[in-house]
Write a protein that holds these residues in place. Structure first.
Motif, PDB file in Angstrom:
ATOM      1  N   ALA A 106       0.836  -1.214   0.000  1.00  0.00           N
ATOM      2  CA  ALA A 106       0.000   0.000   0.000  1.00  0.00           C
ATOM      3  C   ALA A 106       0.865   1.257   0.000  1.00  0.00           C
ATOM      4  O   ALA A 106       0.556   2.229  -0.693  1.00  0.00           O
ATOM      5  CB  ALA A 106      -0.927  -0.006   1.214  1.00  0.00           C
ATOM      6  N   VAL A 107       1.973   1.216   0.745  1.00  0.00           N
ATOM      7  CA  VAL A 107       2.875   2.383   0.782  1.00  0.00           C
ATOM      8  C   VAL A 107       3.498   2.600  -0.602  1.00  0.00           C
ATOM      9  O   VAL A 107       3.593   3.727  -1.083  1.00  0.00           O
ATOM     10  CB  VAL A 107       3.970   2.195   1.855  1.00  0.00           C
ATOM     11  N   HIS A 108       3.895   1.491  -1.266  1.00  0.00           N
ATOM     12  CA  HIS A 108       4.473   1.607  -2.619  1.00  0.00           C
ATOM     13  C   HIS A 108       3.484   2.246  -3.597  1.00  0.00           C
ATOM     14  O   HIS A 108       3.879   2.960  -4.512  1.00  0.00           O
ATOM     15  CB  HIS A 108       4.872   0.226  -3.144  1.00  0.00           C
ATOM     16  N   LEU A 109       2.193   1.949  -3.381  1.00  0.00           N
ATOM     17  CA  LEU A 109       1.162   2.428  -4.315  1.00  0.00           C
ATOM     18  C   LEU A 109       0.521   3.733  -3.856  1.00  0.00           C
ATOM     19  O   LEU A 109      -0.293   4.310  -4.573  1.00  0.00           O
ATOM     20  CB  LEU A 109       0.069   1.362  -4.469  1.00  0.00           C
ATOM     21  N   ASP A 110       0.855   4.157  -2.639  1.00  0.00           N
ATOM     22  CA  ASP A 110       0.238   5.327  -2.002  1.00  0.00           C
ATOM     23  C   ASP A 110      -1.290   5.184  -1.928  1.00  0.00           C
ATOM     24  O   ASP A 110      -2.047   6.084  -2.300  1.00  0.00           O
ATOM     25  CB  ASP A 110       0.604   6.631  -2.732  1.00  0.00           C
ATOM     26  N   VAL A 111      -1.698   4.022  -1.446  1.00  0.00           N
ATOM     27  CA  VAL A 111      -3.123   3.793  -1.154  1.00  0.00           C
ATOM     28  C   VAL A 111      -3.216   3.205   0.259  1.00  0.00           C
ATOM     29  O   VAL A 111      -2.199   2.919   0.887  1.00  0.00           O
ATOM     30  CB  VAL A 111      -3.781   2.814  -2.169  1.00  0.00           C
ATOM     31  N   SER A 112      -4.433   2.999   0.743  1.00  0.00           N
ATOM     32  CA  SER A 112      -4.594   2.411   2.073  1.00  0.00           C
ATOM     33  C   SER A 112      -4.426   0.892   2.009  1.00  0.00           C
ATOM     34  O   SER A 112      -4.536   0.291   0.933  1.00  0.00           O
ATOM     35  CB  SER A 112      -5.983   2.748   2.618  1.00  0.00           C
ATOM     36  N   ARG A 113      -4.157   0.283   3.168  1.00  0.00           N
ATOM     37  CA  ARG A 113      -4.038  -1.180   3.221  1.00  0.00           C
ATOM     38  C   ARG A 113      -5.361  -1.835   2.815  1.00  0.00           C
ATOM     39  O   ARG A 113      -5.391  -2.878   2.168  1.00  0.00           O
ATOM     40  CB  ARG A 113      -3.647  -1.633   4.634  1.00  0.00           C
ATOM     41  N   GLN A 114      -6.450  -1.176   3.184  1.00  0.00           N
ATOM     42  CA  GLN A 114      -7.765  -1.717   2.829  1.00  0.00           C
ATOM     43  C   GLN A 114      -7.951  -1.752   1.308  1.00  0.00           C
ATOM     44  O   GLN A 114      -8.611  -2.648   0.780  1.00  0.00           O
ATOM     45  CB  GLN A 114      -8.876  -0.866   3.464  1.00  0.00           C
ATOM     46  N   ALA A 115      -7.345  -0.778   0.629  1.00  0.00           N
ATOM     47  CA  ALA A 115      -7.452  -0.752  -0.836  1.00  0.00           C
ATOM     48  C   ALA A 115      -6.734  -1.953  -1.443  1.00  0.00           C
ATOM     49  O   ALA A 115      -7.249  -2.611  -2.356  1.00  0.00           O
ATOM     50  CB  ALA A 115      -6.870   0.553  -1.377  1.00  0.00           C
ATOM     51  N   VAL A 116      -5.528  -2.245  -0.915  1.00  0.00           N
ATOM     52  CA  VAL A 116      -4.778  -3.409  -1.412  1.00  0.00           C
ATOM     53  C   VAL A 116      -5.567  -4.690  -1.156  1.00  0.00           C
ATOM     54  O   VAL A 116      -5.695  -5.559  -2.024  1.00  0.00           O
ATOM     55  CB  VAL A 116      -3.386  -3.483  -0.731  1.00  0.00           C
ATOM     56  N   ASN A 117      -6.126  -4.786   0.043  1.00  0.00           N
ATOM     57  CA  ASN A 117      -6.906  -5.971   0.393  1.00  0.00           C
ATOM     58  C   ASN A 117      -8.116  -6.121  -0.544  1.00  0.00           C
ATOM     59  O   ASN A 117      -8.420  -7.220  -1.004  1.00  0.00           O
ATOM     60  CB  ASN A 117      -7.373  -5.857   1.846  1.00  0.00           C
ATOM     61  N   ALA A 118      -8.770  -4.999  -0.830  1.00  0.00           N
ATOM     62  CA  ALA A 118      -9.960  -5.041  -1.695  1.00  0.00           C
ATOM     63  C   ALA A 118      -9.588  -5.469  -3.111  1.00  0.00           C
ATOM     64  O   ALA A 118     -10.334  -6.209  -3.760  1.00  0.00           O
ATOM     65  CB  ALA A 118     -10.643  -3.671  -1.707  1.00  0.00           C
ATOM     66  N   ILE A 119      -8.423  -5.021  -3.593  1.00  0.00           N
ATOM     67  CA  ILE A 119      -7.994  -5.413  -4.945  1.00  0.00           C
ATOM     68  C   ILE A 119      -7.619  -6.896  -4.960  1.00  0.00           C
ATOM     69  O   ILE A 119      -8.028  -7.647  -5.840  1.00  0.00           O
ATOM     70  CB  ILE A 119      -6.806  -4.544  -5.409  1.00  0.00           C
ATOM     71  N   GLU A 120      -6.871  -7.324  -3.942  1.00  0.00           N
ATOM     72  CA  GLU A 120      -6.443  -8.724  -3.874  1.00  0.00           C
ATOM     73  C   GLU A 120      -7.626  -9.680  -3.846  1.00  0.00           C
ATOM     74  O   GLU A 120      -7.596 -10.754  -4.448  1.00  0.00           O
ATOM     75  CB  GLU A 120      -5.596  -8.952  -2.618  1.00  0.00           C
ATOM     76  N   THR A 121      -8.654  -9.308  -3.109  1.00  0.00           N
ATOM     77  CA  THR A 121      -9.804 -10.204  -2.954  1.00  0.00           C
ATOM     78  C   THR A 121     -10.850 -10.011  -4.047  1.00  0.00           C
ATOM     79  O   THR A 121     -11.911 -10.626  -4.004  1.00  0.00           O
ATOM     80  CB  THR A 121     -10.465  -9.986  -1.576  1.00  0.00           C
TER      81      THR A 121
END
Lengths: 64, 211
Positions: free
Chosen positions: A20-35
């Motif tokens: 998320a830090v690499h992408l400058d988004v929230s952790r929840q955003a990464v989780n939402a994309i992954e799932t």
């Protein structure tokens, strides 16, 4: 949309928060994309593509 | 366990629940004390040194408990946070703080036993002007800065939630209006409708973000 983010992240030993830090988004955003709950925009997909040195098609699968 | 597995690691759910419940009850109790004391002091019109000391002690106790809960809150590992997510989170905390101050001001303005937010009685013009300044100037300004800082996922779920809330409004407001004209329910109260819409918006937004 299915994707290989979790695998790619694991290969680099990154947590969701670190990606998320690499992408400058929230952790929840990464989780939402992954799932598959959130399909990233084109700019974010390109950001992922550049980060992992892969094409967008190699990360995301739009046929499933 | 690799870092990549951290999100599947221990969540310390029981410990978090115990801390949240104990600290929450204590803070709610102290907020009640603070509210009661402030209200009594405003009604009496004068504040003695002892009153002031009790007031400050209560505020310090609330801050101490909140700080203690924050320090005791278990985390699996320090979690890095993206600059935009940090900015968005801090702005949200700031707006919540403003909301708390406005809520307290509202609560203190009402008559005993009156729910000030849903009252249609007269209000002190200075207090009304102060709250309107916050609601019409500060909150929109901070909301705009927040909107510019959120990531696309947050923006998407915020918009989805707003669509759900808009539909709640579309169905609730005319139904209540019609039912009221038929004499089945009391007249429509815009603040109750507004509160329901905001509650649905917030609940759906938080659900989509964290569930």
């Amino acid at each position: 949309m299915k994707n290989r983010l979790k695998v790619l992240r694991a290969e680099r030993n990154w947590s969701q928060a670190e990606l998320a830090v690499h992408l400058d988004v929230s952790r929840q955003a990464v989780n939402a994309i992954e799932t598959g709950k959130h399909d990233p925009s084109l700019p974010l997909a390109f950001k992922l593509s550049r980060l992992f040195h892969l094409t967008i098609e190699e990360i995301f699968d739009d046929e499933s | 366990m690799t870092k990549a597995d951290l999100e599947n690691g221990p969540t310390y759910g029981v410990r978090k629940a115990i801390i949240a419940i104990i600290a929450g009850i204590m803070i709610l109790f102290l907020l009640g004390v603070l509210f009661g004391l402030t209200k009594a002091m405003l009604d009496n019109g004068a504040m003695s040194g002892i009153d002031f000391g009790i007031l400050i002690s209560t505020i310090l106790a609330i801050v101490f408990i909140a700080f203690g809960a924050w320090k005791l809150w278990p985390i699996a590992a320090p979690e890095p946070i993206a600059p935009s997510a940090k900015k968005s989170r801090n702005l949200m905390i700031f707006v919540t703080g403003i909301g708390f101050v406005m809520g307290m001001a509202f609560a203190l303005s009402g008559e005993p036993g009156d729910i000030a937010l849903f009252s249609n009685g007269p209000i002190n013009p200075t207090l009304a002007a102060s709250i309107l300044f916050g609601w019409l100037i500060i909150v929109p300004l901070v909301s705009w800065v927040w909107w510019k800082s959120v990531d696309e996922h947050e923006a998407a779920i915020y918009l989805q939630s707003s669509a759900v809330a808009a539909h709640v409004y579309f169905f609730l407001a005319p139904s209540w209006w019609l039912a009221s004209r038929a004499g089945w329910v009391p007249a429509q109260d815009p603040m109750i409708v507004c509160s329901i819409v905001i509650a649905v918006w917030s609940a759906f937004w938080l659900y989509r973000k964290y569930a």
